[in-house]
Design an enzyme around this catalytic site. Structure first.
Site, PDB file in Angstrom:
ATOM      1  CB  CYS A 160      84.606  32.049  47.122  1.00 17.78           C
ATOM      2  SG  CYS A 160      84.762  33.092  45.668  1.00 17.78           S
ATOM      3  CB  CYS A 195      82.094  31.691  44.591  1.00 20.90           C
ATOM      4  SG  CYS A 195      83.850  31.506  44.260  1.00 20.90           S
TER       5      CYS A 195
END
Length: 117
Positions: free
Chosen positions: A38, A41
């Site tokens: 991600c 993230c």
């Protein structure tokens, strides 16, 4: 530039440790539901490290990998990463989806980091 060792850490939790580290914590806990793949993230990581340092003693910050810990991910209905969920006294009190700058995140967390009167 700040030395990483001087910064409060965002610690990792697992399905097995979630209850003791999050639900039973004395402080409010910000949980970042994350994944290695991600991009947003990863962008959020330095923001959370800075916030962990600034809120030391008032807010605990942990991360949990959704791929390695599906039990907790399903338990709280997490469908996207990053999802930030704040727990207080064992209950989820706020949920935010997506990366954001520190200033905005701080504003969104004001009601959960303020001292309880």
């Amino acid at each position: 530039m700040t030395d990483v060792t001087d910064v409060a850490e965002v610690t990792d939790v697992t399905d097995a440790l979630f209850d003791s580290e999050v639900l039973e914590a004395d402080l409010p806990v910000l949980v970042k539901f994350t994944a290695d793949w991600c991009g947003p993230c990863r962008q959020l990581e330095p923001v959370l490290k800075a916030l962990a340092e600034e809120e030391r003693g008032r807010l605990k910050i942990v991360r949990i990998d959704v791929d390695r810990n599906p039990g907790t991910t399903v338990r709280y209905g997490v469908l996207a990463t990053p999802t930030l969920m704040v727990f207080r006294a064992g209950e989820p009190v706020k949920s935010l989806v997506g990366a954001r700058p520190k200033r905005r995140l701080r504003q969104e967390l004001e009601d959960v980091t303020a001292p309880v009167v």
